[in-house]
Design a protein around this motif. Structure first.
Motif: not given
Length: 145
Positions: A61-62, A117-119, A137-139, A142-145
């Motif tokens: 849904d993103e 993206r890389d996580c 550009r993809l979101p 938060g769990y990847c930071r």
């Protein structure tokens, strides 16, 4: 006293079975055909759900989620793959790194194609080199930071 020993024994047995069931998949190869693509970072290999380790893809849904899923379907749906499972589990999915029949890392391919993206929290930055302007550009969740 007997009831308490029996209860302790039962609790031990349940814990032992749970732990052994989780660790049974640690450091194990699973290979088979991709039966289903849930989204860009979750596939089902021979009906075993596998979350691609260290890959941060958009949810369905993103922005970009549906396109990323379609991209992954074109790449590997019904194709043979091989996954190295870490033994970790998230929701109903085993965590692992999956490879095409030619040996290409599927997570790296998705990131290189701008679909994920890389996580770094889980990859240790392993996939950063594959990120493109499009993938950045993809979101990022938060769990990847």
């Amino acid at each position: 006293m007997t009831a308490s020993i029996t209860l302790r024994s039962m609790i031990f047995l349940v814990v032992a079975l749970t732990v052994s069931g989780l660790s049974a998949m640690a450091g194990q190869w699973v290979d088979g055909r991709v039966a289903h693509v849930r989204d860009v970072d979750t596939i089902e290999v021979s009906n075993l759900p596998v979350r691609l380790n260290g890959v941060d893809g958009p949810e369905l849904d993103e922005r970009g989620g549906q396109a990323a899923k379609r991209w992954m379907q074109k790449l590997i749906l019904r194709e043979p793959v091989k996954c190295w499972l870490t033994g970790d589990k998230t929701y109903d999915r085993w965590v692992g790194t999956c490879y095409t029949s030619s040996g290409a890392d599927i997570g790296a391919l998705a990131i290189q194609a701008g679909q994920a993206r890389d996580c770094p929290r889980y990859s240790g930055g392993k996939y950063r080199q594959f990120e493109t302007q499009e993938s950045r550009r993809l979101p990022q969740h938060g769990y990847c930071r």
